[in-house]
Design an enzyme around this catalytic site. Structure first.
Site, PDB file in Angstrom:
ATOM      1  N   ASP A  14       0.860  -1.183   0.000  1.00 30.26           N
ATOM      2  CA  ASP A  14       0.000   0.000   0.000  1.00 30.26           C
ATOM      3  C   ASP A  14       0.896   1.233   0.000  1.00 30.26           C
ATOM      4  O   ASP A  14       1.696   1.423   0.916  1.00 30.26           O
ATOM      5  CB  ASP A  14      -0.887  -0.018   1.243  1.00 30.26           C
ATOM      6  CG  ASP A  14      -1.953   1.063   1.228  1.00 30.26           C
ATOM      7  OD1 ASP A  14      -1.869   1.999   0.407  1.00 30.26           O
ATOM      8  OD2 ASP A  14      -2.872   0.979   2.052  1.00 30.26           O
TER       9      ASP A  14
ATOM     10  N   ASP B  12      -4.058   2.596  -4.764  1.00 30.52           N
ATOM     11  CA  ASP B  12      -2.654   2.556  -4.358  1.00 30.52           C
ATOM     12  C   ASP B  12      -2.305   1.230  -3.701  1.00 30.52           C
ATOM     13  O   ASP B  12      -1.376   1.129  -2.923  1.00 30.52           O
ATOM     14  CB  ASP B  12      -2.331   3.718  -3.409  1.00 30.52           C
ATOM     15  CG  ASP B  12      -3.148   3.690  -2.126  1.00 30.52           C
ATOM     16  OD1 ASP B  12      -4.057   2.833  -2.005  1.00 30.52           O
ATOM     17  OD2 ASP B  12      -2.888   4.519  -1.249  1.00 30.52           O
TER      18      ASP B  12
END
Length: 130
Positions: free
Chosen positions: A39, A82
């Protein structure tokens, strides 16, 4: 569609298709299989401050870094804005920390990562924590 337009990586649907195959391969070969969830921290802030083009560029740099840090047979997927998942056949859970540190040392954005050893009974949704 099985690929992400921005990064060229497989998407969540491609991950679902690949997961069962690589899990079966790991079991057949008696090799460990590790899933790493990546992430990129701060993408929203980057987009807000510098625009989406800057955010897109940061994502592309992260993908390039992941590809260079991984072995050719490792698979990477973009499963959200993301969020990325990588599958590593033959990688022990104990080796993940070194790999994560190598990635972090090569980029200028913060990246969170978590890993799980995949067993024959573990399905993808459980492995992803939901």
């Amino acid at each position: 569609a099985l690929s992400d337009a921005l990064t060229g990586l497989g998407n969540r649907h491609a991950l679902k298709e690949s997961f069962a195959k690589i899990r079966a391969q790991a079991e057949r070969l008696g090799l460990p299989l590790t899933l790493i969830y990546w992430d990129m921290d701060g993408l929203k802030r980057l987009n807000d401050q510098f625009g989406h083009a800057a955010g897109d560029q940061a994502l592309k740099i992260l993908v390039t870094t992941l590809r260079s840090a991984f072995r050719q047979e490792d698979q990477i997927f973009r499963i959200g804005g993301d969020e990325f998942v990588s599958l590593h056949l033959g990688l022990e859970l104990s080796e993940v920390s070194e790999l994560v540190q190598r990635v972090r040392s090569q980029i200028h954005v913060e990246v969170s990562a978590g890993a799980v050893a995949i067993t024959p009974q573990l399905d993808l949704e459980t492995a992803l924590g939901g």
